[in-house]
Motif scaffolding. Structure first.
Motif, short mmCIF file in Angstrom:
data_model
loop_
_atom_site.label_atom_id
_atom_site.label_comp_id
_atom_site.label_asym_id
_atom_site.label_seq_id
_atom_site.Cartn_x
_atom_site.Cartn_y
_atom_site.Cartn_z
N LEU A 404 0.82 -1.21 0.00
CA LEU A 404 0.00 0.00 0.00
C LEU A 404 0.86 1.26 0.00
O LEU A 404 0.45 2.29 -0.57
CB LEU A 404 -0.92 0.01 1.23
CG LEU A 404 -2.09 -0.99 1.19
CD1 LEU A 404 -2.77 -1.05 2.55
CD2 LEU A 404 -3.10 -0.61 0.10
N GLN A 407 1.64 1.75 -3.52
CA GLN A 407 0.44 2.18 -4.23
C GLN A 407 0.12 3.64 -3.94
O GLN A 407 -0.32 4.39 -4.83
CB GLN A 407 -0.74 1.28 -3.85
CG GLN A 407 -1.99 1.50 -4.68
CD GLN A 407 -3.11 0.56 -4.30
OE1 GLN A 407 -2.98 -0.24 -3.37
NE2 GLN A 407 -4.22 0.63 -5.01
N ALA A 408 0.33 4.06 -2.69
CA ALA A 408 0.06 5.45 -2.33
C ALA A 408 0.94 6.41 -3.12
O ALA A 408 0.48 7.48 -3.56
CB ALA A 408 0.28 5.65 -0.83
N ASN A 452 -9.69 6.96 -4.66
CA ASN A 452 -8.80 5.80 -4.58
C ASN A 452 -7.60 6.08 -3.67
O ASN A 452 -7.21 5.24 -2.85
CB ASN A 452 -8.31 5.42 -5.98
CG ASN A 452 -9.38 4.74 -6.81
OD1 ASN A 452 -10.37 4.24 -6.27
ND2 ASN A 452 -9.21 4.74 -8.12
N VAL A 456 -6.71 4.20 -0.11
CA VAL A 456 -5.42 3.58 0.20
C VAL A 456 -4.88 4.11 1.51
O VAL A 456 -4.34 3.36 2.33
CB VAL A 456 -4.42 3.81 -0.96
CG1 VAL A 456 -3.00 3.45 -0.54
CG2 VAL A 456 -4.83 3.00 -2.17
N GLN A 459 -6.76 2.36 4.19
CA GLN A 459 -6.35 0.97 4.39
C GLN A 459 -5.00 0.88 5.08
O GLN A 459 -4.76 -0.04 5.88
CB GLN A 459 -6.31 0.24 3.05
CG GLN A 459 -6.22 -1.27 3.17
CD GLN A 459 -7.37 -1.85 3.98
OE1 GLN A 459 -8.53 -1.57 3.71
NE2 GLN A 459 -7.03 -2.64 4.99
N ARG A 460 -4.11 1.82 4.81
CA ARG A 460 -2.81 1.83 5.51
C ARG A 460 -3.00 2.06 7.01
O ARG A 460 -2.34 1.42 7.84
CB ARG A 460 -1.92 2.91 4.92
CG ARG A 460 -1.47 2.66 3.49
CD ARG A 460 -0.64 3.80 2.96
NE ARG A 460 0.70 3.82 3.58
CZ ARG A 460 1.60 4.79 3.37
NH1 ARG A 460 1.27 5.83 2.60
NH2 ARG A 460 2.78 4.73 3.94
#
Length: 490
Positions: A404, A407-408, A452, A456, A459-460
């Motif tokens: 993640l 992804q971030a 999105n 993220v 979720q982190r």
């Protein structure tokens, strides 16, 4: 043999019997407990580009939620251990387990009692065949007696039972810690969800405001006849969809507030939380080595203490094969009539011993021992399974946080590009070089990309909370010995 001689012999043998009982009291049948070994990796699996937190960083201890820097967490988290009903239930179960420790300890000591009685009676007497009866005077009789009984723990059945109950109480203490940690992490997750929802509300509100401005521009152009009517319809539809999403977020926000209220033991309508889009700080956590989970995870401690309890139960079952001994003594006074009851001439006493042994039970004791051993093996499997699940949870958290983070970084670039693209498309539409569909698509892409990126970030934060929970939240098995110490002394 006369009664006085028998009494002297019984009295002279009593110290010998007691000494023998004390000597045999050190024997404990059944297996002594040793924690089974479990295979633990030397370190967690490193991923490409993964680096551990700095060694100087400290693992979470005590108020671990303070690392997130959120005032709402700081305010509400301490209330979980006091007002959360799941935690209160676990606390009551723990107190009941401590009481059972006290019950088990009581069997190690003699039972001492005192009894007294008094009665009045009168009987009739007469000559046979005369039909004449005479009443005797009323007589009063009474007794006062103290008694002691004790079943020496020759084979360790009582001590194994005490060992079993202590382990169960310690499992209750670890269950309480696990329930508290679980509810605390649930609260942290709910607060994060609420903060992200507020941030999403702000994001969609900004989009609604921008779409309102776009609709105003398109309406002016439509009034001037410079754009087709479909552009006006598209602009209105896009705005209405955004407004609908904003309303749906309001429902989700209310539900998160209600969930937070229940977690801190309040009625859902009693808690009001002001809107705030400031997200909690994302802390960096050192995870140490996998073996520390054996000391830091309360659920692992629960499984380990249950295993110890089942091991002690084997000794309790094995002790049924051996004879039982009960010693008793009584001392007091008995007199009729009652006057002068406490006179030395009315003194009575007795000593006794009962020995019992089961010669045949149809395999009952064998079955009890076999069941106890099977229960222990099941507890061992549960313990090892709990350890494996703990390792899996930490590995999942670490993998998620690593991926993640990458992804971030990608989404941060995507947000900048999508925002710039929406601005360019809107300018081009106003200049008449592209149609409204192009501008609308660019705006929708910007919102989707921003959401999105927000998801993220959410979720982190959630994975960090999960990692704290999977590492035990700063809890340690050192607290277990102190947890039952007060109960053992009572």
């Amino acid at each position: 043999m006369n009664t006085k001689l028998l009494s002297r012999m019984t009295f002279s043998r009593a110290p010998l019997a007691i000494a023998l009982a004390l000597l045999l009291g050190g024997c404990m049948v059944g297996p002594d407990y040793h924690r089974p070994a479990v295979a633990m990796p030397a370190q967690y699996q490193p991923l490409p580009g993964w680096t551990a937190a700095a060694p100087a960083a400290e693992a979470p201890k005590g108020d671990w939620w303070a690392m997130f820097g959120d005032p709402l967490l700081d305010e509400l988290e301490p209330q979980v251990s006091v007002s959360n009903q799941t935690v209160r239930q676990s606390y009551a179960n723990y107190q009941a387990a401590l009481a059972q420790v006290q019950v088990a300890r009581s069997a190690l000591f003699p039972t001492i009692g005192i009894s007294g009685s008094a009665s009045k009676q009168r009987s009739a007497a007469g000559n046979a065949g005369s039909g004449v009866e005479h009443l005797h005077p009323i007589s009063t009789s009474g007794s006062l007696e103290g008694n002691v009984s004790w079943a020496p723990d020759l084979w360790g059945k009582v001590r194994r039972t005490l060992e079993e109950n202590k382990a169960t109480a310690q499992a209750g203490a670890a269950t309480l810690a696990n329930a508290t940690l679980s509810e605390q992490t649930a609260l942290a997750s709910a607060v994060i969800e609420l903060r992200v929802t507020d941030a999403n509300i702000d994001l969609v509100q900004q989009t609604v405001d921008a779409l309102k401005e776009s609709l105003r521009v398109v309406s002016n152009q439509d009034a001037a006849g410079t754009v087709p009517p479909s552009d006006l319809i598209s602009a209105r539809t896009q705005l209405e969809n955004a407004q609908s999403s904003l309303l749906a977020l309001g429902i989700a926000r209310a539900q998160y507030v209600h969930a937070i209220a229940v977690l801190v033991g309040k009625n859902p309508e009693d808690l009001q939380i002001p809107h705030s889009s400031a997200l909690p700080t994302l802390p960096e956590l050192p995870v140490g080595v996998p073996s520390t989970l054996l000391q830091r995870r309360p659920d692992i401690a629960v499984a380990e203490r249950q295993m110890a309890s089942e091991n002690a139960a084997i000794g309790v079952a094995v002790a049924a094969y051996y004879p039982s001994l009960t010693l008793s003594a009584a001392d007091g006074f008995s007199q009729s009539p009652l006057a002068g009851l406490l006179h030395v001439a009315n003194h009575v006493w007795s000593l006794g011993a009962d020995v019992g042994e089961t010669l045949f039970d149809g395999g009952e004791r064998h079955g009890e021992v076999a069941a106890a051993k099977a229960n222990y093996e099941g507890a061992v499997a549960k313990y090892r399974g709990t350890v494996l699940t703990a390792l899996q949870g930490v590995e999942d958290d670490l993998s998620g946080l690593h991926i993640l983070a990458q992804q971030a970084g990608v989404l941060d670039d995507a947000v900048r590009n999508a925002t710039r693209g929406a601005e360019i498309a809107l300018n081009e539409y106003q200049a008449g070089t592209v149609d409204y569909t192009t501008a609308a698509t660019a705006r929708a892409t910007q919102l989707s990309t921003q959401q999105n990126a927000l998801n993220v970030r959410q979720q982190r934060l959630l994975d960090t909370v999960s990692l704290i929970g999977d590492m035990g939240g700063g809890w340690s098995t050192d607290k277990l010995s102190a947890a039952t110490q007060s109960g053992a002394k009572r």
